[in-house]
Design a protein around this motif. Structure first.
Motif, PDB file in Angstrom:
ATOM      1  N   SER A  81       2.493   8.678  -3.087  1.00 30.04           N
ATOM      2  CA  SER A  81       3.588   9.612  -3.264  1.00 30.04           C
ATOM      3  C   SER A  81       3.091  10.982  -2.853  1.00 30.04           C
ATOM      4  CB  SER A  81       4.030   9.597  -4.732  1.00 30.04           C
ATOM      5  OG  SER A  81       4.800  10.740  -4.987  1.00 30.04           O
ATOM      6  N   ARG A  83      -7.453   9.242  -3.033  1.00 32.62           N
ATOM      7  CA  ARG A  83      -7.072   8.006  -3.721  1.00 32.62           C
ATOM      8  C   ARG A  83      -7.976   6.833  -3.351  1.00 32.62           C
ATOM      9  NH1 ARG A  83      -1.668   7.573  -5.610  1.00 32.62           N
ATOM     10  NH2 ARG A  83      -2.410   5.510  -6.104  1.00 32.62           N
ATOM     11  N   SER A 121      -8.579  -0.017   1.035  1.00 34.06           N
ATOM     12  CA  SER A 121      -9.129   0.730  -0.079  1.00 34.06           C
ATOM     13  C   SER A 121     -10.647   0.654  -0.048  1.00 34.06           C
ATOM     14  CB  SER A 121      -8.609   0.138  -1.380  1.00 34.06           C
ATOM     15  OG  SER A 121      -9.253   0.745  -2.461  1.00 34.06           O
ATOM     16  N   TYR A 138      -8.601   5.601  -0.141  1.00 35.20           N
ATOM     17  CA  TYR A 138      -8.128   4.773   0.961  1.00 35.20           C
ATOM     18  C   TYR A 138      -8.644   5.315   2.285  1.00 35.20           C
ATOM     19  CZ  TYR A 138      -4.942   2.189  -2.034  1.00 35.20           C
ATOM     20  OH  TYR A 138      -4.435   1.371  -2.997  1.00 35.20           O
ATOM     21  N   ILE A 157       0.844  -1.203   0.000  1.00 28.52           N
ATOM     22  CA  ILE A 157       0.000   0.000   0.000  1.00 28.52           C
ATOM     23  C   ILE A 157       0.876   1.248   0.000  1.00 28.52           C
ATOM     24  CG2 ILE A 157      -1.437   1.375   1.568  1.00 28.52           C
ATOM     25  CD1 ILE A 157      -3.239  -0.929   1.934  1.00 28.52           C
ATOM     26  N   ARG A 216       3.700   1.676  -1.167  1.00 24.93           N
ATOM     27  CA  ARG A 216       4.371   1.865  -2.445  1.00 24.93           C
ATOM     28  C   ARG A 216       3.494   2.645  -3.432  1.00 24.93           C
ATOM     29  NH1 ARG A 216       7.994  -2.969  -4.184  1.00 24.93           N
ATOM     30  NH2 ARG A 216       9.474  -1.805  -2.937  1.00 24.93           N
ATOM     31  N   GLN A 217       2.179   2.612  -3.211  1.00 24.06           N
ATOM     32  CA  GLN A 217       1.269   3.293  -4.132  1.00 24.06           C
ATOM     33  C   GLN A 217       1.218   4.792  -3.902  1.00 24.06           C
ATOM     34  OE1 GLN A 217      -2.227   1.434  -5.043  1.00 24.06           O
ATOM     35  NE2 GLN A 217      -1.472  -0.595  -4.576  1.00 24.06           N
TER      36      GLN A 217
END
Lengths: 355, 571
Positions: free
Chosen positions: A66, A129, A158, A131, A61, A63-64
Motif C-alpha cells: 500500500s 518491506r 521476498s 522485497y 504480492i 495485495r500486500q
C-alpha cells in the motif's frame, strides 16, 4: 466498490498486451458508477502451470503493498477461462509506451527526474518491506497525470524466508529472459555471493538510460555479450553532447538500420545536454560493486532531484502538450466484434447436432 | 580439453639414447600439453614447434624415425579440471611398414636412471635416415578417448627421465563451444558414465550443468544405457525443490553423445563433508540438509519412486544451499497398480544398503531401503563415520546383516535425540524401521539444534570460493577475440618450474608479511578503526593472491601423480 460481474465492465479499447500474450489490458468503464478503470484479462487456458502460478503470486504480492507509487488493483476474479484484474487507470500507460508515442529520443531530463523520484520512493517502500523487484524497466513504470507507479511484480520476491532475512538471493527469476538487459551483473553471475536488493538499484540506472535515450541499453546485443560487458564493468551512458558516439556505433545503440532515423536520433542526442547530477546519478546506480551503490533512500536525497522542487508531472505534461482524451468518447467497435467471436469459439465446442 | 601429442623420435649414429617421453602429467585446463621427445643430445631443438596448420614438425634434424609403430596410450582424466596424460611406448619395436624385407628390431632396456636405451641396428639407421619427415601426431580429446580403448600392456610401461626443457606446454585457447543453445564451460565432475560440465543457456543466461554421456562409455557399464533411459524418463516428470531438475536432453548422433541439461549445483554433500574438519558437519547444518532430504524423499515416494541409492555423494547442493536428490540411475518406479512397495533388485552403494539386501533377500520393502540409506547418510554427515564398515564388500555385508545395530555411547553423548532417530532408521527389521511420517514426528527432526558457530561453507572449485561461472572466460574469448593475443604461446616445463619456484618464494614472503601485518593489526586493535579496516582489506587482497599462487604451485606435485589408470579397468 468494484463487483465481480464481468458484464458490469464495459471494455472500450485494447491498451496493450503483456505476459507473453496471455494478458491483455483494456480501457473499461465500470457501469454501476461510470468510473473509468483498466481491466487486465489473463487467458488462463493459454498459460502453463508455472505461468498461472506466477500470475497468482503477482496478485498475492501486490495485495500486500500500500503505497502511492506502487501499482495496486481494486479487485480480481475468475470468469470462464479468464482471470480479471481491475486496476486504476494509468492513462499514459507504461513509460515505454509513452516514449514510443511521444518521445522517440527519450524523455527530457526533468521528466526522468520526476518519474525516478516516484519510482524510487516506491522502491524504497518495497525494500523496506523486504522485497526485491528484479524487473525494473520502463515498461514496468506506469504513468498517469499526477504520478508514476511501479508495476510488474511477477518477478518480485521476498528476501525474508522462514521468518528470517535471507542474506542473498542466487537464482535468476523465472521468466526473466526478457528483463536480462536490466539486470545487475551480480544477478547474472549467479555465484555464491548472490545478490540483494541493491540489484534493483542497478536496474534503476539502466532504466534511467532507457528513459533518457529512448531505447534500452544493449537492445541489439547478444545476451552473452551483454553479460560479459556487465561483468567487465562496462556500463551504458546517457547520450548527450558529451557522450554521443559516432554514427557507426549509433546503429548498435538505436537498434535500427534505418539511416534516417539514426541521423535524426544522433542530431537530437548531440544537441542536448544532461546535467552533471544526472550523469553522476546513473553512475552511482550502476556501480559494479553492490555495496558501493547507494540505497533507494540515499538516492532520494541525491542532488539530481533538486530540479523537481517546484514542478510536478502534471506541470511538465502540460508543458509538453500531453493531454488525455475524454474516455467516454473512445470506443473501438472492432473490440466488441472480437470478443463476440472469441466467445463463439469457446462455445462452439458445446454444440452438438440433434438429428 | 584439447590435447595435442606430438611425439618425435630421432636417432643418431652414435649410441642411441632415445628418451621416450613418458609423461605422467596433470596440467591445468588452461594449457594444452604438447609433449615432445627428442634425442637427449639435441634437446634444445624440441622447442621448435611446427606450424600448426600443417600439423607437421619442421624437421631440423637429418635423422628421424617414424613413430607410427609406437603405441601411444594415454588417459585423460579431468575429474577436477586437471588432465593427466600418460604416454607409454609399448615396446619400441619399429616395424618398418614401408620396407617389409628390411625390418629392424630395436632393443629396449631400461637403464639405471629409469631412462630407456634404444639400440637400433645399422640397417635401421639407414632406414630411418631415409625418412626425412618425422610424423607428428596431433590428437584432440575424442581421439584420446579412442586411444583409451586400446589395451595397454602394463609390463611394458615405464617411466622415463625427460629433461624439463623438453616438455612443452601450449597455452590452451579458450574456444567457445556450443551444444544447442548452451555455451560449454569447464568440467565440474566426472562419473563412470562421462563428464559433467558447466554450461550457460545463451538465451536466458541461466547457469546449468550438463551431463555428457557417450554411448561408448555407457556400453561398458552394466545396464548403462537402460539406466540412463530410466533416469531420463523419471526425471522428466519430477518437479520438486529437493529433487534435481532435468531441463533438457540433447542428442548428437554423429558423436554418439547425449547431453542431459540439469540444474546447476555447486557440488555434493560428500564434497562438503570431506572439506569439513573431522569430516563431519555441525549438527544444525546436518539437520538442515536432513530435513530437505526427507521432504525430497517424501515427494519421491509419493510419486512411487524408490531411489535406492541415497548417499551423500548423490545429494547435491544448489547455490542457495538447497539440497537436491540426484542420480536416478538405479531408481525404480513402482507399478501404478502394485499392491505395495515390494522391490526385487538393489544396486545401490554397499555401505548404504540395509540388512535385507546385505542378506540377499529376494524381495523387500522399497521405501524402507531408502529410509535405511537416509539413516546411514545422517550418521555419516553428523559423525564423519559409517555405522558399518568392512575391508571388502563381503565383510561389509556380513556386518550389516549380522543383526540389530546399537548406537554407540558417544553418539548418545553427542545428542541423545539424534541417536534415537538414527536408531529408529537403522532398525534391522524393515517393519520396525521408521516411516517418513514417524521421522517427521521425531523430536530431533522437529527441533533444530542450536547454531553453534558458522556453517561449513561450500568447498571451492579450483580455488574459486565464489564458484564464478566458468563459461565467462570462453565468452570473453569469443566476444573480445581481437583484443586477445592470437599468437600461439609455448613454454616448457623448465620455464614453468622456475616460475613456480619464484612464485612460491614470493607467496612465502607474502604470507610472512601478512602474518606480520596481522600482528601489527592486533597490536593496533585499540587504535583507530580505519587503520584496522585498511589492514584487513589489505590482507584479504593478499589472501586472494596467494590462493592463485597456490593453484599454480599445486601443479608441481600433480606432475608426478597419476590420477587414474584407465587401462587397469577390467576388459
Amino acid at each position: 466498490m468494484f463487483g465481480c460481474n464481468p458484464l458490469d465492465y464495459d471494455l472500450k479499447v485494447e491498451l496493450s498486451r503483456c505476459f507473453n500474450g496471455i494478458g491483455t489490458v483494456y480501457l473499461a468503464q465500470y457501469l454501476p458508477n461510470g468510473q473509468h478503470i483498466a481491466v487486465k484479462k489473463y487467458r488462463m487456458d493459454k498459460a502453463s502451470k508455472e505461468e498461472s502460478i506466477l500470475a497468482r503470486d503477482e496478485l498475492l504480492i501486490m495485495r500486500q503493498f500500500s503505497h502511492p507509487n506502487i501499482h495496486t488493483f481494486h479487485t480480481s476474479f475468475v470468469y470462464g477461462n479468464e482471470l480479471f484484474q481491475i486496476a486504476p487507470l494509468m492513462c499514459f500507460g507504461s513509460c515505454k509506451d509513452t516514449i514510443a508515442n511521444c518521445f522517440r529520443a527519450g524523455f527530457p531530463e526533468i521528466f526522468v527526474a520526476l518519474i525516478m523520484r516516484d519510482v524510487l520512493s516506491g522502491l524504497e517502500y518495497l525494500h523496506r518491506r523486504g522485497y526485491v523487484h528484479r524487473s525494473i524497466r520502463a515498461s514496468h513504470i506506469l504513468l498517469n497525470q499526477t504520478k508514476a507507479v511501479l508495476a510488474g511484480f511477477r518477478e518480485c520476491t521476498s528476501i525474508v524466508g522462514h521468518g528470517e532475512r535471507i542474506a542473498s538471493l542466487h537464482h535468476l527469476a523465472p521468466c526473466s529472459a526478457r528483463s536480462l538487459n536490466w539486470l545487475a551483473p551480480e544477478v547474472l553471475e549467479q555465484n555464491i555471493i548472490g545478490y540483494t536488493e541493491k540489484s534493483d538499484i542497478y536496474s534503476i540506472g539502466i532504466t534511467c538510460c532507457e528513459l533518457a535515450n529512448g531505447v534500452e541499453p544493449f537492445a541489439d546485443a547478444q545476451p552473452t555479450f551483454m553479460f560479459t560487458e556487465k561483468v567487465r564493468g562496462n556500463v551504458p551512458t546517457l547520450l548527450d553532447r558529451s557522450t554521443c558516439p559516432a554514427s557507426e556505433e549509433m546503429i548498435e545503440i538505436v537498434a535500427s538500420t534505418d539511416s534516417d532515423s539514426i541521423r535524426q536520433a544522433q542530431q537530437i542526442y548531440c544537441q542536448r545536454v544532461f546535467s552533471d547530477e544526472f550523469h553522476q546519478f546513473t553512475e552511482i546506480c550502476m556501480e559494479k560493486k553492490p555495496s558501493s551503490r547507494w540505497s533507494a533512500l540515499q538516492l532520494l536525497s541525491h542532488s539530481f532531484f533538486k530540479q523537481c522542487r517546484h514542478t510536478s508531472i502534471l506541470d511538465q505534461l502540460q508543458r509538453f502538450g500531453l493531454e488525455t482524451k475524454d474516455y467516454s468518447q473512445i470506443r473501438d467497435e472492432s473490440l466488441v466484434l472480437c470478443s463476440d467471436l472469441s466467445e463463439m469459439n469457446v462455445h462452439s465446442n458445446d454444440w452438438s447436432w440433434d438429428f | 580439453m584439447e590435447i595435442q601429442i606430438h611425439q618425435h623420435f630421432s636417432t643418431d649414429d652414435s649410441n642411441n639414447n632415445n628418451n621416450i617421453n613418458n609423461n605422467n602429467k596433470k596440467s591445468n585446463l588452461e594449457q594444452t600439453l604438447v609433449a615432445a621427445t627428442t634425442h637427449s643430445v639435441t634437446a634444445n631443438n624440441s622447442i621448435l614447434m611446427p606450424p600448426l596448420d600443417t600439423k607437421l614438425l619442421a624437421n631440423k634434424q637429418g635423422l628421424h624415425a617414424n613413430n607410427e609403430a609406437n603405441n601411444i596410450n594415454m588417459d585423460v582424466d579431468t575429474a577436477d579440471g586437471e588432465v593427466s596424460v600418460l604416454l607409454a611406448n609399448k615396446n619400441f619395436h619399429y616395424d618398418a611398414l614401408s620396407n617389409p624385407d628390411q625390418s629392424f628390431e630395436a632393443d629396449v632396456n631400461v637403464d639405471g636412471n629409469g631412462g630407456a636405451k634404444f639400440v637400433a641396428g645399422d640397417e635401421a639407421k639407414q632406414l630411418l635416415s631415409e625418412q626425412t619427415h618425422a610424423q607428428v601426431t596431433w590428437l584432440d580429446s575424442e581421439q584420446i578417448d579412442a586411444l583409451d580403448l586400446t589395451t595397454l600392456d602394463i609390463g611394458n610401461m615405464f617411466f622415463n627421465r625427460v629433461d624439463s626443457a623438453e616438455i612443452i606446454y601450449q597455452k590452451k585457447k579458450k574456444e567457445i563451444k556450443m551444444v544447442g543453445k548452451y555455451v560449454m564451460g569447464d568440467v565440474l565432475g566426472e562419473g563412470s558414465y562421462g563428464k559433467v560440465k558447466e554450461v550457460l543457456d545463451s538465451e536466458n543466461l541461466c547457469r546449468r550443468a550438463v551431463k555428457i554421456l557417450t554411448k561408448r562409455k555407457l556400453r561398458r557399464i552394466p545396464n548403462g544405457e537402460q539406466n540412463v533411459q530410466r533416469e531420463i524418463q523419471l526425471l522428466k516428470h519430477l518437479q520438486h525443490k529437493n529433487v534435481v531438475a532435468l531441463l533438457d536432453v540433447l542428442y548428437n548422433e554423429e558423436k554418439q553423445k547425449m547431453y542431459m541439461i540439469m540444474e546447476y549445483c555447486v557440488g555434493g554433500l560428500q564434497e562438503l563433508v570431506d572439506s569439513a574438519p573431522e569430516k563431519k558437519l555441525p549438527l544444525f547444518q546436518a539437520h538442515r540438509y536432513f530435513c530437505q532430504l526427507i521432504s525430497g524423499l517424501e515427494y519421491l515416494h509419493g510419486c512411487r519412486i524408490i531411489h535406492k541409492d541415497i548417499k551423500p555423494g548423490n545429494l547435491l547442493l544448489s547455490l542457495d544451499q538447497i539440497l537436491k536428490i540426484s542420480d536416478f540411475g538405479v531408481a525404480e518406479q513402482l507399478d501404478l497398480f502394485a499392491a505395495d512397495d515390494t522391490c526385487t533388485t538393489g544396486q545401490g552403494s554397499p555401505a548404504f544398503q540395509p540388512p535385507e539386501i546385505a542378506n540377499g533377500h529376494e524381495s523387500f520393502s522399497g521405501t524402507k531401503v531408502d529410509i535405511w540409506s537416509c539413516g546411514v547418510t545422517l550418521y555419516n554427515i553428523c559423525t564423519g563415520q559409517y555405522p558399518f564398515e568392512g575391508d571388502n564388500i563381503y565383510r561389509l555385508f556380513e556386518n550389516i546383516g549380522r543383526g540389530q545395530w546399537q548406537a554407540p555411547d558417544w553418539l548418545y553423548k553427542l545428542d541423545a535425540q539424534l541417536a534415537g532417530l538414527i536408531l529408529g532408521m537403522l532398525q534391522a527389521e524393515p517393519a520396525k524401521r521408521y516411516s517418513i511420517q514417524q521421522i517427521r514426528c521425531d523430536p530431533w527432526f522437529i527441533s533444530a539444534p542450536e547454531e553453534k558457530g558458522p556453517p561449513i561453507p561450500i568447498p571451492p572449485l579450483k580455488h574459486d570460493v565464489y564458484r564464478r561461472s566458468t563459461v565467462l572466460p570462453y565468452l570473453d574469448a569469443y566476444h573480445y577475440e581481437t583484443e586477445r593475443d592470437l599468437e600461439e604461446v609455448y613454454f616448457t616445463e623448465h620455464d614453468l618450474n622456475r616460475e613456480l619456484a619464484r612464485q612460491a618464494a614470493a607467496a612465502a614472503a607474502e604470507i610472512k608479511a601478512q602474518q606480520q601485518q596481522k600482528q601489527l593489526a592486533a597490536a593496533n586493535a585499540t587504535g583507530p578503526s580505519t587503520s584496522a579496516d585498511a589492514s584487513t582489506s589489505n590482507s584479504i587482497s593478499k589472501e586472494k593472491k596467494s590462493s592463485s599462487l597456490k593453484r599454480r604451485a599445486k601443479k608441481l606435485t600433480s606432475c608426478i601423480s597419476v590420477k587414474k589408470l584407465s587401462n587397469c579397468r577390467p576388459s
